[in-house]
Design a protein around this motif. Structure first.
Motif, short mmCIF file in Angstrom:
data_model
loop_
_atom_site.label_atom_id
_atom_site.label_comp_id
_atom_site.label_asym_id
_atom_site.label_seq_id
_atom_site.Cartn_x
_atom_site.Cartn_y
_atom_site.Cartn_z
N GLN A 62 -1.08 11.18 2.31
CA GLN A 62 0.33 11.53 2.42
C GLN A 62 0.50 12.96 1.92
OE1 GLN A 62 2.84 9.04 0.15
NE2 GLN A 62 4.52 9.20 1.61
N TYR A 63 1.34 13.67 2.60
CA TYR A 63 1.62 15.08 2.25
C TYR A 63 0.38 15.95 2.33
CZ TYR A 63 5.60 12.60 0.42
OH TYR A 63 6.65 11.76 0.27
N SER A 104 0.90 8.83 5.30
CA SER A 104 -0.54 8.85 5.46
C SER A 104 -0.93 8.16 6.74
CB SER A 104 -1.22 8.19 4.29
OG SER A 104 -1.29 6.80 4.55
N LYS A 148 0.84 -1.21 0.00
CA LYS A 148 0.00 0.00 0.00
C LYS A 148 0.86 1.25 0.00
CE LYS A 148 -3.28 -1.70 2.95
NZ LYS A 148 -3.78 -1.60 4.31
N GLY A 149 1.87 1.19 0.87
CA GLY A 149 2.74 2.37 0.99
C GLY A 149 3.36 2.73 -0.35
N ILE A 188 -0.48 4.23 6.55
CA ILE A 188 0.89 3.71 6.64
C ILE A 188 1.33 3.79 8.09
CG2 ILE A 188 3.27 4.03 5.98
CD1 ILE A 188 2.31 5.21 3.41
N ARG A 218 0.80 4.02 -2.82
CA ARG A 218 0.31 5.38 -2.53
C ARG A 218 1.36 6.42 -2.87
NH1 ARG A 218 -1.35 4.63 2.54
NH2 ARG A 218 -3.26 3.74 1.77
N ALA A 219 2.56 6.15 -2.40
CA ALA A 219 3.63 7.14 -2.61
C ALA A 219 3.86 7.35 -4.10
CB ALA A 219 4.91 6.67 -1.94
#
Lengths: 308, 195
Positions: free
Chosen positions: B127-128, B154, A283-284, B157, A287-288
């Motif tokens: 995130q961000y 996020s 997921k990380g 995470i 997403r990133a």
């Protein structure tokens, strides 16, 4: 007594003179060559060896030197003289003997950085031509005369535009505008051609809304702007949707494994933990990768679970 | 003093929407009076109509500040939010991060919020995402030198992170030349919007 007769006197006088001249005349077989500029005399006469041996060598050499010096001095006196501060001085001519160098010849200097670069690139020196645009010369001349007029405080009639040979569209438009506004009422009542549009604001100043304008209008404009901004944002955040989906799937899997693991005990629990961690990792990364904002993906690494 | 042009308004709204999302319209359109944004010396001020009308009586050179300064436009027309805007952003903030009492002071002095200091966090923080930091007593916090924070990881995470010391809220470096020195850490009580 008459023994000192006139003949004797004359003879004596002659003898005396001859003796005098004798001291300054030198007889040589070959004439000497002179380089008076360097005060040099070259004697190419042969030396009589017998005579050299017979006499004392010192005396022979001395007499030879004396003779040659006499001839050199005679030669010097032949040149024009002048008197400088109670001293008689001879003006020497140019030296004729070439002399060797006093100092070693100059070494070739190493090429400068530019010279090296030019050689590398094959750049040759180009001379600029003297040709210049006519327009610029004319304009320059105009400005020069204007400056002179200003300096000398001479009044000159105002000139709107300078003559330009090749006029562009903007130049022509400007000329038209200048002509139109050069009336008594600054062009306010000047008729326009049938299809001519109203002139845009040709001034350089920006135009702002008044400080206290119509508040409701302002509010409306801002709300519209916000609406436009909202519309530009995608309604469906793909990332979020995908992640939500993945989360759902993970949760189901975890629930299923837990049920299974309920029989086996802890082992199942561990598995589920690892599964979650693995899922989080995935997921990380997903997403990133998706989000474009914020700092670069250096932060992606932080998404990995630290395993000890 | 002048109103903002369309471009300037857009830039400012974009910045604000990072923290308050679509709640900007509550700032623009308020039930208790007309408030507007005005630009003076490159700074954006949020003022009520009455104050604005009074302010027009002061000459440009002598006018220092009006209403609340939200931020300023830099030479390259980027918008920088100032801490004075916190009063208006905090109530409308979409994503919040609550900091434990121990970490609170550390945050106020300019350190990042670590995961160990995280009390609560709004769900679904991306995130961000721009966030507003609160203390456990629901007091919005702002640290020096940088008033506003964003969240580099996020919400989801962060749940899976084993290490407690991962950086959770990075302070968005937002240097303002007039920011107070560390001795004057800001500690705003939550104010109602009706000032």
């Amino acid at each position: 007594m008459a023994a000192c007769s006139i003949e004797d006197l004359l003879a004596k006088a002659e003898q005396d003179e001859a003796e005098k001249l004798k001291s300054i005349t030198v007889q040589k077989e070959l004439d000497l060559e002179f380089d008076i500029g360097n005060l040099v005399a070259y004697d190419k006469n042969r030396i009589d060896i017998r005579q050299f041996r017979e006499q004392k060598k010192e005396d022979f050499l001395r007499s030879l030197a004396r003779d040659n010096t006499q001839l050199l001095v005679n030669e010097i006196w032949k040149h024009p003289t002048e008197r400088v501060e109670e001293v008689i001085v001879v003006k020497l001519p140019e030296p004729t003997t070439p002399l060797p160098r006093e100092k070693p010849p100059p070494k070739p200097r190493p090429p400068t950085k530019w010279e090296e670069f030019a050689k590398l690139k094959g750049i040759q020196k180009k001379k600029k031509t003297n040709l210049v645009w006519d327009d610029k010369v004319a304009k320059n001349e105009l400005h020069r005369l204007r400056n002179i007029a200003r300096a000398q405080k001479i009044k000159v009639p105002g000139v709107g535009l300078t003559p330009i040979a090749q006029q562009s569209k903007s130049d022509l438009a400007r000329a038209v505008n200048v002509a139109k506004s050069s009336t008594a009422s600054a062009g306010k009542f000047q008729d326009r051609l049938p299809k001519e549009k109203a002139p845009r604001n040709t001034g350089k100043k920006r135009k702002f809304q008044p400080v206290i304008g119509n508040f409701s209008n302002e509010k409306q404009r801002q709300l519209d702007l916000l609406k436009v901004m909202d519309s530009k944002k995608p309604r469906l955040d793909v990332n979020k949707a995908v992640n939500k989906q993945m989360r759902e799937v993970d949760r189901e899997e975890a629930a299923a494994k837990f049920k299974k693991g309920g029989k086996k005990g802890r082992k199942g629990g561990n598995f589920s933990g690892k599964g979650k961690g693995g899922g989080g990792k995935g997921k990380g990364k997903g997403r990133a990768g998706g989000k474009g904002q914020g700092p670069p993906s250096g932060k992606k690494g932080a998404g990995k679970p630290g395993k000890r | 003093m002048r109103p903002l042009t369309d471009d300037e308004t857009k830039t400012m709204f974009e910045k604000l929407s990072k923290y308050i999302g679509e709640n900007i319209k509550h700032l623009v359109d308020r039930p208790d009076g007309t408030y507007c944004f005005r630009l003076h010396n490159d700074r954006v001020y949020y003022i009520s109509e009455t104050i604005l009308k009074l302010a027009t009586n002061i000459s440009r050179g002598k006018l220092v500040s009006v209403g609340t300064c939200f931020g300023k436009f830099t030479k390259t027309i980027k918008f920088r939010l100032h801490i004075t805007a916190l009063d208006f952003l905090a109530p409308y903030a979409k994503f919040k991060v609550w900091v434990k009492p121990g970490q609170e002071q550390s945050f106020l002095y300019g350190n990042h919020v670590l995961k160990s200091g995280l009390g609560r966090i709004t769900e679904n923080t991306n995130q961000y995402q721009g966030v507003v930091v609160y203390s456990m007593a629901d007091v919005p916090l702002v640290s020096w030198p940088s008033p506003f924070t964003y969240c580099p990881l996020s919400n989801q995470i962060s749940q899976h992170i084993a290490l407690p010391l991962h950086i959770l809220s990075i302070i968005q470096s937002n240097q303002s030349t007039y920011s107070p020195p560390p001795s004057h850490t800001v500690h705003y009580p939550i104010k109602s919007v009706n000032i």
